[in-house]
Write a protein that holds these residues in place. Structure first.
Motif: not given
Length: 144
Positions: A35-38, A59-61, A66-67, A91-94
């Motif tokens: 479950a990677p998330l940015v 970044l998404r590309a 990563t979600r 930014l929140l990165v989990g």
């Protein structure tokens, strides 16, 4: 209940040592962890956030495993909960259920990539504030 204040200081949070291999790239770490998330926390009235849309899309590309989630803190106030964001973009990165980073970032692609790369090898530091950890949990749940 008062809202937690997020200052301009960036906050790195502890993570799983087994999820980060020395020399691993962010993309490798993210694919090795569930479950990677940015998430980009912004506001519709923020002109800096407007310009950050293109960076976030790039970044998404570059990190397809990563979600990436764009969150308007005013439109999604219920999702944000008790966390008060004062500086944009933030930014929140989990990685899975672990909050790795929460803080403002300058709106350049290179800055975001350096951040994501550094998280692949970041040592465990402090525990995340409950309001930030709760936001990550809500984002993970809404993205699943």
């Amino acid at each position: 209940m008062p809202k937690a204040r997020l200052t301009v200081q960036q906050q790195f949070f502890g993570g799983s040592a087994e999820a980060r291999r020395p020399g691993a790239t962010f993309a490798q770490t993210m694919t090795a962890t569930p479950a990677p998330l940015v998430a980009c926390l912004c506001a519709a009235w923020c002109r800096v956030c407007d310009s950050y849309h293109e960076v976030f899309a790039e970044l998404r590309a570059r990190y397809p495993a990563t979600r990436f989630v764009w969150v308007d803190i005013e439109e999604d106030e219920e999702l944000i909960g008790d966390l008060e964001v004062e500086t944009f973009p933030t930014l929140l990165v989990g990685l899975g259920s672990r909050l790795q980073f929460l803080g403002p970032i300058t709106p350049q692609l290179a800055t975001a990539e350096r951040l994501l790369t550094s998280l692949a090898e970041a040592p465990a530091t402090a525990a995340a504030p409950p309001s930030a950890q709760a936001l990550l949990a809500r984002l993970q749940q809404s993205c699943s």
